[in-house]
Design a protein around this motif. Sequence first.
Motif, PDB file in Angstrom:
ATOM      1  N   GLY A  26       0.861  -0.818   0.102  1.00  0.00           N
ATOM      2  CA  GLY A  26       0.637   0.084   0.543  1.00  0.00           C
ATOM      3  C   GLY A  26       1.017   1.192   0.344  1.00  0.00           C
ATOM      4  N   PHE A  29       3.753   7.007  -1.315  1.00  0.00           N
ATOM      5  CA  PHE A  29       3.887   8.669  -0.357  1.00  0.00           C
ATOM      6  C   PHE A  29       3.924  10.088  -0.680  1.00  0.00           C
ATOM      7  CE2 PHE A  29       7.940   4.552  -1.058  1.00  0.00           C
ATOM      8  CZ  PHE A  29       6.966   4.192  -0.129  1.00  0.00           C
ATOM      9  N   LEU A  30       4.225  10.159   0.382  1.00  0.00           N
ATOM     10  CA  LEU A  30       4.310  11.830   0.256  1.00  0.00           C
ATOM     11  C   LEU A  30       5.074  12.553   0.670  1.00  0.00           C
ATOM     12  CD1 LEU A  30       1.023  11.956   3.861  1.00  0.00           C
ATOM     13  CD2 LEU A  30       0.335  12.497   0.969  1.00  0.00           C
ATOM     14  N   GLY A  55       3.134   3.429   9.146  1.00  0.00           N
ATOM     15  CA  GLY A  55       3.792   3.083   8.133  1.00  0.00           C
ATOM     16  C   GLY A  55       4.973   4.375   7.604  1.00  0.00           C
ATOM     17  N   LEU A  61       6.042  12.075   6.857  1.00  0.00           N
ATOM     18  CA  LEU A  61       5.034  11.905   7.877  1.00  0.00           C
ATOM     19  C   LEU A  61       5.605  12.477   9.308  1.00  0.00           C
ATOM     20  CD1 LEU A  61       2.247  13.404   9.296  1.00  0.00           C
ATOM     21  CD2 LEU A  61       1.857  11.098   8.261  1.00  0.00           C
ATOM     22  N   GLU A  77       6.815   0.030  11.252  1.00  0.00           N
ATOM     23  CA  GLU A  77       6.681  -0.003   9.377  1.00  0.00           C
ATOM     24  C   GLU A  77       6.971  -1.419   9.294  1.00  0.00           C
ATOM     25  OE1 GLU A  77       6.847   1.902   6.596  1.00  0.00           O
ATOM     26  OE2 GLU A  77       7.226  -0.437   5.988  1.00  0.00           O
ATOM     27  N   LYS A  78       6.554  -2.545   8.449  1.00  0.00           N
ATOM     28  CA  LYS A  78       6.771  -3.363   8.123  1.00  0.00           C
ATOM     29  C   LYS A  78       7.746  -3.469   6.803  1.00  0.00           C
ATOM     30  CE  LYS A  78       3.273  -7.504   6.686  1.00  0.00           C
ATOM     31  NZ  LYS A  78       1.894  -7.381   5.939  1.00  0.00           N
ATOM     32  N   ALA A 104       2.228  -3.978  12.169  1.00  0.00           N
ATOM     33  CA  ALA A 104       0.553  -3.534  12.979  1.00  0.00           C
ATOM     34  C   ALA A 104      -0.362  -3.990  13.628  1.00  0.00           C
ATOM     35  CB  ALA A 104       0.510  -1.302  12.301  1.00  0.00           C
ATOM     36  N   ASN A 122      -0.372   7.808   8.013  1.00  0.00           N
ATOM     37  CA  ASN A 122      -1.143   8.009   6.222  1.00  0.00           C
ATOM     38  C   ASN A 122      -1.016   6.426   6.444  1.00  0.00           C
ATOM     39  OD1 ASN A 122      -2.116   7.885   3.829  1.00  0.00           O
ATOM     40  ND2 ASN A 122       0.642   8.506   3.503  1.00  0.00           N
ATOM     41  N   LEU A 123      -2.362   6.155   5.912  1.00  0.00           N
ATOM     42  CA  LEU A 123      -2.662   3.954   6.820  1.00  0.00           C
ATOM     43  C   LEU A 123      -2.659   3.574   5.262  1.00  0.00           C
ATOM     44  CD1 LEU A 123      -5.428   4.565   8.637  1.00  0.00           C
ATOM     45  CD2 LEU A 123      -3.131   3.505   9.419  1.00  0.00           C
ATOM     46  N   PRO A 124      -1.577   2.154   4.774  1.00  0.00           N
ATOM     47  CA  PRO A 124      -1.813   1.635   4.426  1.00  0.00           C
ATOM     48  C   PRO A 124      -3.121   1.480   3.923  1.00  0.00           C
ATOM     49  CG  PRO A 124      -0.512   0.052   5.809  1.00  0.00           C
ATOM     50  CD  PRO A 124      -1.153   1.716   6.326  1.00  0.00           C
TER      51      PRO A 124
HETATM   52  N1  SAM Z   1       3.864   7.838   5.550  1.00  0.00           N
HETATM   53  C1  SAM Z   1       4.795   7.591   4.342  1.00  0.00           C
HETATM   54  C2  SAM Z   1       4.229   8.617   3.254  1.00  0.00           C
HETATM   55  O1  SAM Z   1       2.993   9.670   4.295  1.00  0.00           O
HETATM   56  O2  SAM Z   1       4.729   9.227   2.306  1.00  0.00           O
HETATM   57  C3  SAM Z   1       4.159   6.128   4.192  1.00  0.00           C
HETATM   58  C4  SAM Z   1       2.810   5.622   3.399  1.00  0.00           C
HETATM   59  S1  SAM Z   1       2.360   4.296   2.892  1.00  0.00           S
HETATM   60  C5  SAM Z   1       1.051   5.058   2.225  1.00  0.00           C
HETATM   61  C6  SAM Z   1       2.233   3.153   3.912  1.00  0.00           C
HETATM   62  C7  SAM Z   1       2.985   2.417   4.644  1.00  0.00           C
HETATM   63  O3  SAM Z   1       2.480   2.010   5.755  1.00  0.00           O
HETATM   64  C8  SAM Z   1       4.526   2.151   3.633  1.00  0.00           C
HETATM   65  O4  SAM Z   1       5.018   2.574   4.650  1.00  0.00           O
HETATM   66  C9  SAM Z   1       4.193   0.232   3.933  1.00  0.00           C
HETATM   67  O5  SAM Z   1       5.586  -0.189   4.096  1.00  0.00           O
HETATM   68  C10 SAM Z   1       3.644   0.132   5.281  1.00  0.00           C
HETATM   69  N2  SAM Z   1       2.697  -0.646   6.410  1.00  0.00           N
HETATM   70  C11 SAM Z   1       1.850  -1.438   5.224  1.00  0.00           C
HETATM   71  N3  SAM Z   1       1.277  -2.189   5.448  1.00  0.00           N
HETATM   72  C12 SAM Z   1       2.189  -2.251   7.275  1.00  0.00           C
HETATM   73  C13 SAM Z   1       2.315  -3.032   7.973  1.00  0.00           C
HETATM   74  N4  SAM Z   1       0.831  -4.172   8.626  1.00  0.00           N
HETATM   75  N5  SAM Z   1       2.328  -2.743   9.358  1.00  0.00           N
HETATM   76  C14 SAM Z   1       3.165  -1.608   9.186  1.00  0.00           C
HETATM   77  N6  SAM Z   1       3.685  -0.505   7.976  1.00  0.00           N
HETATM   78  C15 SAM Z   1       3.106  -1.313   7.254  1.00  0.00           C
END
Ligand code: SAM
Length: 282
Positions: A26, A29-30, A55, A61, A77-78, A104, A122-124
């Motif tokens: 998911g 990136f911002l 994430g 963020l 972060e995964k 998470a 900024n959730l996956p």
């Molecule tokens: N926070 C960053 C931004 O705003 O640019 C990245 C947001 S991106 C939409 C979602 C992030 O969640 C990614 O870095 C992804 O690797 C991480 N991610 C995905 N599934 C996850 C999980 N189950 N637990 C933790 N992090 C996860």
Amino acid sequence: MSTIDGLPPLREVIARHDLRAKKQLGQNFLLDLNLTAKIARAAGDLTGCDVIEVGPGPGGLTRGLLAEGARHVLAIEKDARALPALAEISDAYPGRLTVINGDALEIDPLAHLTPPIRIVANLPYNVGTELLIRWLTPAAWPPFWQSLTLMFQKEVAERIVARPGGKAYGRLAVLAQWRSDARIVMTLPPEAFVPAPKIHSAVVHLTALPEPRYPADPAVLNRVVAAGFNQRRKMLRASLKGLHPRIEELLLEAGIAPTARAEEIGLEQFCALARGLAAAPR
Ligand code: SAM
């Protein structure tokens, strides 16, 4: 090019650490640090707060949260590829950023935190709704968090803040609004992200109420709402029939027409029905 926090621009960070976005995680990136600071500000006053971020990815963020004064950020972060980039942020803000590499959905962050706690992410998209439901349904209320500031697909954000009477109104709205104030504080077009998703996004800010808006047993309320919205086109006397042999009577006592459908019913009435059901002998 210099940035507001003196750390390298995110494009450079992503290129240097080879953080090409992976769809299955998911990753959208911002990269605009003004935007991430704005999201951090939408979370309220972060000074004196511990913040959970799910994430962090390359850390846009995260940097916003730290620059806006969060006492401590716990980032989960995964994707292990992001760890070196996050370590650079940790070095720039000594003692204020802890990164846990993991899922998470499996990590209990509480051991690492001191209240007051805010959650900002900024959730996956693939795990966002599940995490939100968990945060909204803890064993006891008030929850461990003071507020949630979360990016969702716009359509999901609209379901969280929806009022009775429309298609967006359902279980998520009742869960969110029963014990918190929920509002959309920002909407973002696809181009705000790299890569750009197909959909628009929105940030929802939820503040935990000290007590539920109306009294009700959470498990009973959940049963009512799940049954009502699982068959949302049916009249309540039919969709809730399995809950009690005298359901029509209990609906009337709660001020609900048995012929009404779940999407017409407000929180106050759902809670009245849950109380009636909890008190009614079988
Ligand atoms: N926070 C960053 C931004 O705003 O640019 C990245 C947001 S991106 C939409 C979602 C992030 O969640 C990614 O870095 C992804 O690797 C991480 N991610 C995905 N599934 C996850 C999980 N189950 N637990 C933790 N992090 C996860």
